[in-house]
Design an enzyme around this catalytic site. Structure first.
Site, PDB file in Angstrom:
ATOM      1  N   GLY A   1      38.385  -4.942 -32.108  1.00 49.88           N
ATOM      2  CA  GLY A   1      38.851  -3.564 -32.252  1.00 49.88           C
ATOM      3  C   GLY A   1      40.320  -3.391 -31.882  1.00 49.88           C
ATOM      4  CG  HIS A   2      41.729   0.633 -31.707  1.00 45.77           C
ATOM      5  ND1 HIS A   2      40.437   0.923 -32.086  1.00 45.77           N
ATOM      6  CD2 HIS A   2      42.018   1.498 -30.719  1.00 45.77           C
ATOM      7  CE1 HIS A   2      39.983   1.921 -31.369  1.00 45.77           C
ATOM      8  NE2 HIS A   2      40.908   2.292 -30.526  1.00 45.77           N
ATOM      9  CG  ASN A   3      44.866  -0.087 -28.565  1.00 42.56           C
ATOM     10  OD1 ASN A   3      45.763  -0.277 -29.381  1.00 42.56           O
ATOM     11  ND2 ASN A   3      44.454   1.117 -28.224  1.00 42.56           N
TER      12      ASN A   3
ATOM     13  CB  SER B   1      41.299  -0.151 -25.160  1.00 50.83           C
ATOM     14  OG  SER B   1      42.017   0.642 -26.088  1.00 50.83           O
TER      15      SER B   1
END
Lengths: 363, 363, 363
Positions: A258-260, A278
């Protein structure tokens, strides 16, 4: 390409015995081996089927009586599994693609291709992209605007690298891998039912249904050196800064990052692993197939999970984990044993209640 | 593109303070911020690293003493997470692709492209397809026969839209998303072992092994407005009628939606979620990563699941669920606690049995 | 294409009643049916909505009073689900693609295409590949060097078949399916923490962190006849010999088959199933959605798993399994019941301890 037994042993740092100038074209399991194959018989049980094939030479275990096995030549390696690495690299015949930039590829004139870069048929390389020397961009692959791929990389067919993604040296990506999709990040005007349920651990309260507005991804993805990506895996862009993958990390098919997310060096993420937004993962972490990891948590260095582990909270470094929810493997093994005997426990307690209440009823 | 602090605050409906004509090119985390970035310091702990970056302006929390933080300008938003939506939309630099229909794209002459449609290099648009005004069909993407995509859509690279699929306005699809694969539907001449085991909850009876014959998919997929699809997700066609996705629903990477499934409005389906055939899902449902849902069941409005939840039966509206099998989150939390203490429970019961049996043996 | 009721019944081996020369263009659910659709009303509850549509003819259950349902004609099939197979095959209008080799496809001159092979726009067929007569290679699909696809196959858009993969007759692959990615196989110079933890069931010992070296895949993938692959699924190459899929096996979307895996005939592997490296699976095995199977284990013939099952050890033939870890379905159902009542059990035992200890304290 043919090698002698001696050449192979030398390349692998292994010892050769017997007719060391015998020529070998390939490797095979004992039963499938032709006279020009090196049979893989690194355990006595594998060697048993040597007579069913036609091998004249084999890689055998330390201490094997290779002559008694009917072989003319043998290679002995102290750690056979590790030797497989060098041996398979020598014998790899590759994808059989041509060199150079195929005329059907669409390469933007502002893209920079290093020396000896190959671009396969119907690949697309966008404006400002930089491809390092010796890298192969496979057929029908895509490299987005201002993206960078280091030297000596190998992208198989249909790989997608999004805009501004930065990738280090010796990158390998299997077919259909996607780097740089937008993060899955949405927000509601007022506090959402999910925010509420997370705070209360299960109670949505009186939040009302709302529509989702997207948070755009402005970051990209940064990938270190010696990283490999599996078929159809996906790594999302960060929201503000880049999603980051360290050096030497290997990611299997259909994995979702996922993002981050930040992943350290030398990790192994097996098939269908999912890491939510994250979350930070240390170095030398090994996550077995279908392991799922919640968002915004932390997994320490050297953590190992077993298959199907669902990680809902932080894991300190060095732990070996299993289960849903993830617990220390030994605890989960106890739980697995316990639940199997649960019916008997209920019976025992029912019996105890009867026994204990009886004297009372006699009063 | 540059904006002043004042322009940004106005666009976001937020309040600006200090040197509001300061120009900003981008947003960054405090530590990475240059003098032309708006630093994101919406919580005191984020603000601590402002001195390590070069930000002159930041978005701060309500009540922050921005001058004491060393800033020349600040934007304060009442719900910072929501403001992120507008801010990232303003600052999004996009994919950097050109406009118009690329000469390498293969567009059937009977396809209808609205005003301002972009078709990227090596994309394919089949006969009878209709693309709404302003929509971008990304490089190497595919739109099948008689498929429809509404206005203002954005398909990233390598998206596949199958024949006769109908999609509403403002559709966004990440790389490799597949809409309109055939349903996974097979039948055996006689009753199969699976049909038998489902009826008996575990007993195959004396069914004999048979081969599978496919049931063809005649339906397509209908997708509402404002829907987004993640990288490499897959949505199958219906058998007779269409598989349906409502308005405003967002679907993450590697999600699988089976044939005939109906999903309502404003749902979030996170990474690796799988919905088996013919299941119906209400509005405003949020399924966390790796949630699996059986076929032919029903999930009510406003249901939320936690990560890894396995849903084997209907869920009434408004429930927050977790676990395998899915139970109310509070029940599952109790179960998680209970299984951890299971060993002690077995010990207690063993001790009780000894204690209780002792007096008897004394008789 | 239009058929009479009589033609349809004859083709399906079913019985026709009433106006058997009525012409039919398609099939539909009762509520959606036009006067030229065959409505599907195979159960009384489906037939209830016939009046809300315009159907003049329907497929009904054995014993239905079709005239009382207001129909002019009816088809009765003894096993309606099976008849769906033939009926949907007759009515399938296909993908609407043209025939022949599209001029934008890149076909190596040494590739051999059988009679009547279709190659869609922007597809790539590499050197030495062999495509059997009548097979369709969809738009933007890829067939690697020396790969073989049998006759009458159908590859949808964006399918990837790697070098040297061998596939039998009547193969069907959905968009984005990948066959022949490299196996996920790595080794460390010294014994790794994972090898150690597996031997000790959870203890990494004093192994030190190391980098991973890849074991190259030299094998390919062998796939039998009548195999179907779902959208974005991935099947990896074997290390030395081929990964193998038997005849008649159907594999759903986003399924992952690891290197060296062997799967028998007539299996069904549903969405998100993952099979780790070197595992062997028998014939007629059905694995429900999100089932995960560890590496190097064995699943016998006719095994069935329920949704989300995590298989960590061998399963003998004929078992119906569910849960994490996989247990017999009836055992898991007991466990599911037991954990729900766990809180009460803890309470009972606490009460028992109090009761039992009381007399003692009275002494």
């Amino acid at each position: 390409m043919a090698y002698t037994i001696d050449q192979i042993a030398t390349a692998l740092g292994a010892m050769a015995f017997g007719a060391v100038d015998l020529e070998i074209d390939g490797v095979a399991e004992p039963v499938d081996a032709t006279a020009r194959d090196l049979a893989l018989a690194m355990k006595p049980e594998y060697a048993e089927s040597l007579p069913r094939g036609a091998a004249r030479a084999a890689m055998v275990w330390d201490g094997a009586d290779w002559q008694a096995l009917g072989l003319e030549a043998a290679i002995v390696a102290p750690r056979p599994r590790y030797v497989m690495s060098g041996l398979t690299a020598m014998m790899d015949t590759g994808q059989g693609w041509g060199d150079g930039v195929h005329p059907s590829a669409v390469v933007d004139p502002t893209a920079e291709l290093g020396a000896g870069v190959t671009v396969g048929p119907l690949a697309v390389i966008c404006a400002g992209a930089k491809i390092g020397a010796g890298t192969v961009i496979g057929p029908q692959s895509f490299v987005g605007t201002d993206a960078m791929v280091g030297t000596k990389g190998f992208l198989r067919e249909g790989v997608r690298i999004g805009a501004r993604v930065r990738i280090g040296e010796r990158f390998i990506a299997q077919p259909g891998a996607v780097v740089g999709g937008d993060g899955f990040s949405y927000v509601t005007p007022e506090k959402s039912s999910v925010e509420q349920a997370r705070q209360t651990l299960g109670d949505q309260g009186d939040t009302t249904a709302q529509s989702w507005t997207r948070i755009h991804s402005l970051g990209a993805v940064s990938i270190g050196d010696d990283v490999e990506l599996g078929a159809n895996c996906t790594i999302d862009r960060g929201t503000i800064r880049d999603t980051r993958i360290g050096n030497g990390t290997k990611i299997d098919n259909l994995v979702m990052i996922g993002h981050n997310v930040e992943i350290g060096n030398d990790c192994l993420l097996c098939g269908h692993v999912g890491i939510a937004g994250s979350t930070r993962i240390g170095n030398n972490v090994v996550l077995a197939g279908q392991t799922g990891v919640s968002d915004n948590i932390f997994i320490g260095d050297n953590v190992i999970t077993g298959g199907g582990t669902i990680v809902l909270s932080n894991i300190p470094e060095g732990r070996v984990m299993l289960g849903y929810p993830a617990m220390k493997m030994e605890t989960t093994m106890e739980v697995f044993k316990g639940v199997r005997r649960l019916k008997r426990l209920f019976d025992d307690v029912a019996q105890l209640k009867k026994t204990v209440s009886k004297p009372t009823s006699n009063d």
